[in-house]
Motif scaffolding. Structure first.
Motif, PDB file in Angstrom:
ATOM      1  N   GLU A 199       0.832  -1.213   0.000  1.00  0.00           N
ATOM      2  CA  GLU A 199       0.000   0.000   0.000  1.00  0.00           C
ATOM      3  C   GLU A 199       0.865   1.261   0.000  1.00  0.00           C
ATOM      4  OE1 GLU A 199      -3.700  -2.091   2.461  1.00  0.00           O
ATOM      5  OE2 GLU A 199      -2.271  -0.767   3.478  1.00  0.00           O
ATOM      6  N   LYS A 200       1.976   1.241   0.764  1.00  0.00           N
ATOM      7  CA  LYS A 200       2.882   2.389   0.775  1.00  0.00           C
ATOM      8  C   LYS A 200       3.483   2.633  -0.604  1.00  0.00           C
ATOM      9  CE  LYS A 200       4.283   1.979   5.636  1.00  0.00           C
ATOM     10  NZ  LYS A 200       5.417   1.652   6.549  1.00  0.00           N
ATOM     11  N   MET A 201       3.859   1.558  -1.290  1.00  0.00           N
ATOM     12  CA  MET A 201       4.466   1.687  -2.621  1.00  0.00           C
ATOM     13  C   MET A 201       3.487   2.303  -3.607  1.00  0.00           C
ATOM     14  SD  MET A 201       5.750  -1.329  -5.173  1.00  0.00           S
ATOM     15  CE  MET A 201       4.028  -1.769  -5.504  1.00  0.00           C
ATOM     16  N   VAL A 202       2.253   1.833  -3.601  1.00  0.00           N
ATOM     17  CA  VAL A 202       1.246   2.349  -4.535  1.00  0.00           C
ATOM     18  C   VAL A 202       0.903   3.803  -4.207  1.00  0.00           C
ATOM     19  CG1 VAL A 202      -1.105   2.054  -5.428  1.00  0.00           C
ATOM     20  CG2 VAL A 202       0.302   0.048  -4.942  1.00  0.00           C
ATOM     21  N   ALA A 203       0.732   4.100  -2.912  1.00  0.00           N
ATOM     22  CA  ALA A 203       0.410   5.471  -2.508  1.00  0.00           C
ATOM     23  C   ALA A 203       1.521   6.433  -2.925  1.00  0.00           C
ATOM     24  CB  ALA A 203       0.197   5.542  -0.998  1.00  0.00           C
ATOM     25  N   LYS A 204       2.789   6.005  -2.731  1.00  0.00           N
ATOM     26  CA  LYS A 204       3.923   6.853  -3.136  1.00  0.00           C
ATOM     27  C   LYS A 204       3.928   7.055  -4.639  1.00  0.00           C
ATOM     28  CE  LYS A 204       8.960   7.147  -2.765  1.00  0.00           C
ATOM     29  NZ  LYS A 204      10.199   6.475  -2.283  1.00  0.00           N
ATOM     30  N   ARG A 205       3.593   6.003  -5.382  1.00  0.00           N
ATOM     31  CA  ARG A 205       3.546   6.107  -6.851  1.00  0.00           C
ATOM     32  C   ARG A 205       2.459   7.081  -7.296  1.00  0.00           C
ATOM     33  NH1 ARG A 205       2.914   7.219 -11.037  1.00  0.00           N
ATOM     34  NH2 ARG A 205       2.999   6.128 -13.051  1.00  0.00           N
ATOM     35  N   TYR A 206       1.316   7.073  -6.614  1.00  0.00           N
ATOM     36  CA  TYR A 206       0.216   7.953  -7.005  1.00  0.00           C
ATOM     37  C   TYR A 206       0.458   9.407  -6.588  1.00  0.00           C
ATOM     38  CZ  TYR A 206      -2.712   4.003  -8.386  1.00  0.00           C
ATOM     39  OH  TYR A 206      -3.233   2.909  -9.032  1.00  0.00           O
ATOM     40  N   LEU A 207       1.344   9.600  -5.608  1.00  0.00           N
ATOM     41  CA  LEU A 207       1.671  10.974  -5.217  1.00  0.00           C
ATOM     42  C   LEU A 207       2.595  11.653  -6.223  1.00  0.00           C
ATOM     43  CD1 LEU A 207       2.218  10.595  -1.361  1.00  0.00           C
ATOM     44  CD2 LEU A 207       0.582  12.129  -2.475  1.00  0.00           C
ATOM     45  N   MET A 208       3.343  10.869  -7.007  1.00  0.00           N
ATOM     46  CA  MET A 208       4.254  11.422  -8.003  1.00  0.00           C
ATOM     47  C   MET A 208       3.572  11.431  -9.364  1.00  0.00           C
ATOM     48  SD  MET A 208       6.668  12.039  -6.008  1.00  0.00           S
ATOM     49  CE  MET A 208       7.872  12.602  -7.196  1.00  0.00           C
ATOM     50  N   PRO A 209       3.847  12.438 -10.189  1.00  0.00           N
ATOM     51  CA  PRO A 209       3.168  12.528 -11.485  1.00  0.00           C
ATOM     52  C   PRO A 209       3.652  11.463 -12.460  1.00  0.00           C
ATOM     53  CG  PRO A 209       4.879  14.205 -11.312  1.00  0.00           C
ATOM     54  CD  PRO A 209       4.797  13.537  -9.982  1.00  0.00           C
ATOM     55  N   GLY A 210       2.702  10.790 -13.083  1.00  0.00           N
ATOM     56  CA  GLY A 210       3.034   9.828 -14.108  1.00  0.00           C
ATOM     57  C   GLY A 210       2.890  10.428 -15.495  1.00  0.00           C
ATOM     58  N   LYS A 211       3.116   9.635 -16.506  1.00  0.00           N
ATOM     59  CA  LYS A 211       3.019  10.102 -17.887  1.00  0.00           C
ATOM     60  C   LYS A 211       1.587  10.526 -18.198  1.00  0.00           C
ATOM     61  CE  LYS A 211       4.089   8.788 -22.639  1.00  0.00           C
ATOM     62  NZ  LYS A 211       4.582   7.709 -23.525  1.00  0.00           N
ATOM     63  N   GLY A 212       1.431  11.737 -18.685  1.00  0.00           N
ATOM     64  CA  GLY A 212       0.101  12.254 -19.020  1.00  0.00           C
ATOM     65  C   GLY A 212      -0.708  12.688 -17.824  1.00  0.00           C
ATOM     66  N   GLU A 213      -0.085  12.767 -16.654  1.00  0.00           N
ATOM     67  CA  GLU A 213      -0.812  13.136 -15.433  1.00  0.00           C
ATOM     68  C   GLU A 213      -0.357  14.487 -14.866  1.00  0.00           C
ATOM     69  OE1 GLU A 213      -0.030   9.891 -12.864  1.00  0.00           O
ATOM     70  OE2 GLU A 213      -1.211   8.448 -14.020  1.00  0.00           O
ATOM     71  N   GLY A 214       0.258  15.294 -15.725  1.00  0.00           N
ATOM     72  CA  GLY A 214       0.769  16.595 -15.278  1.00  0.00           C
ATOM     73  C   GLY A 214      -0.322  17.495 -14.742  1.00  0.00           C
ATOM     74  N   PHE A 215      -1.512  17.453 -15.363  1.00  0.00           N
ATOM     75  CA  PHE A 215      -2.607  18.325 -14.930  1.00  0.00           C
ATOM     76  C   PHE A 215      -3.092  17.925 -13.541  1.00  0.00           C
ATOM     77  CE2 PHE A 215      -7.141  19.511 -14.753  1.00  0.00           C
ATOM     78  CZ  PHE A 215      -6.984  20.882 -14.883  1.00  0.00           C
TER      79      PHE A 215
END
Length: 413
Positions: A7-23
């Motif tokens: 859960e920590k890994m996924v939450a950390k991933r969602y806190l950082m911007p991914g491709k096409g998620e700049g907005f």
């Protein structure tokens, strides 16, 4: 809320911007900034309002005492016995005779309104730490010498050693009417009380000189009382009410300054409510950014569900993401607020220099400098409110993510 390593890994991933998620990341950044500004604004404003009340209380009450026993006609008969009974009253720390009278002062053709105070030796000595020129001891050791406020000295152009003529309209009666009494006093010291309204009119002299000026004989105008509990002054002074009935009136600091302190209390509540709206707006930004994140990650959520992730896990992940944004904004707001409070006067001076406008006119704002007094309880309440609202904003998007049906999402993949 404890998270597993997954859960920590996924939450950390969602806190950082991914491709096409700049907005989405931009909206989350705006949310964090809004929370920071809201928390900082509340801390700054509440601290300044607390500072205003505390400074005004310390200076006004410090000058006037917590209560006064005032004679009905401006003359307190039998004041020695009343003074003795007042000092013997439980809760009273200090009681001293005082004469206070608004009069006129004249110097080189200029006339100003004065607040003349006749003070005993201990009260005169308390002005020592407010001296900006001269010596209190000089005034007490010589006749016809006075202490004046710094703003009064500036308005009249008075300096140490020069003479101020004090005019008492209630002079001696003559066959041709009442002749105003005019006495010239030498300026022996200049003080700065720190409250503009006092500094522009304040004149202090030994009580014997004030009795002569006002033709009081051996009488005084009032007794100034200081207690060990100013918030409970009514109960402390209650035993004296019957003893002075018919001779004097007891007025406490709350009555003397009721309009001022009530106005500050109302403004304090109003500012808290208005500035709380900033945090609420920030919370809606967190809500919208999480909703967009859930929409953007719908396929990922479905895959996680098929891989065995439980609904509770997804609920915790998205609640963590939103709460983290709110927590980071709260911490940043705390830091920004305290930095502003530390350098508040420098910031005000810099803005005045840049704009050319006088933002802190003491004639309007009473005090000479921007005050501040931070209440730890209020800071905890503000931070708790920001965190609570941030947490509540995560509930709907987190529940929406947890209820995602992987079959429906992956049907056409």
């Amino acid at each position: 809320m404890f998270l597993s390593s997954f859960e920590k890994m996924v939450a950390k991933r969602y806190l950082m911007p991914g491709k096409g998620e700049g907005f989405i990341f931009l909206v989350a950044g705006i949310s964090l900034t809004a929370v920071m500004l809201g928390v900082a604004a509340l801390i700054i404003v509440m601290s300044v309002m607390n500072g205003f009340r505390a400074e005004l209380f310390d200076r006004i009450v410090g000058l006037n005492g917590h209560a006064i026993i005032q004679g009905y006609d401006g003359r307190l008969d039998d004041w020695e016995n009343i003074l003795k009974e007042t000092k013997a009253t439980p809760g009273v720390v200090k009681a001293s005779p005082l004469i206070e009278q608004p009069l006129l002062g004249s110097f080189n053709g200029r006339v100003e309104g004065l607040l003349v105070r006749g003070m005993d030796r201990p009260n005169m000595l308390e002005l020592k730490d407010k001296i900006v020129a001269g010596r209190i001891e000089t005034v007490m050791q010589n006749e016809n010498m006075i202490v004046i406020g710094s703003q009064l000295a500036q308005n009249l152009g008075l300096q140490l050693g020069q003479n101020l003529t004090i005019i008492n309209p209630a002079g001696r009666a003559t066959p041709f009417g009442t002749v105003p009494r005019e006495i010239s006093y030498q300026v022996g010291a200049i003080v700065e009380i720190g409250i503009f309204q006092f500094d522009k009119a304040f004149v202090a002299m030994p009580i014997a000189d004030a009795q002569t000026l006002l033709l009081l004989g051996d009488k005084v105008g009032m007794i100034e009382v200081t207690s060990n509990d100013p918030q409970n002054i009514n109960a402390i002074m209650e035993p004296l009410q019957k003893k002075v009935e018919g001779k004097a009136l007891i007025v406490d600091w709350q009555t003397l300054n009721a309009s001022l302190f009530e106005t500050l209390a109302v403004e304090r509540v109003a500012m808290f409510v208005v500035l709380s709206i900033i945090i609420i707006v920030a919370v809606f930004n967190i809500l919208s950014s999480l909703i967009m994140l859930v929409r953007a990650k719908t396929r990922d959520i479905a895959i996680l569900r098929t891989m065995g992730a439980s609904r509770k896990s997804l609920l915790r992940i998205f609640m963590t993401v939103g709460t983290t944004v709110g927590a980071l904004g709260t911490i940043a707001g705390l830091i920004l607020g305290f930095i502003f409070l530390i350098f508040r006067q420098s910031i005000v001076n810099a803005i005045q220099f840049i704009t050319g406008q006088n933002l802190w006119d003491p004639s309007i704002r009473f005090l000479n400098e921007l005050p501040s007094r931070t209440d730890p309880v209020e800071v905890i309440v503000i931070c708790s409110m920001a965190l609570l609202f941030s947490f509540l904003a995560t509930l709907y998007p987190a529940i929406k993510a947890a209820n995602t049906d992987p079959v429906q999402v992956l049907r056409y993949e």
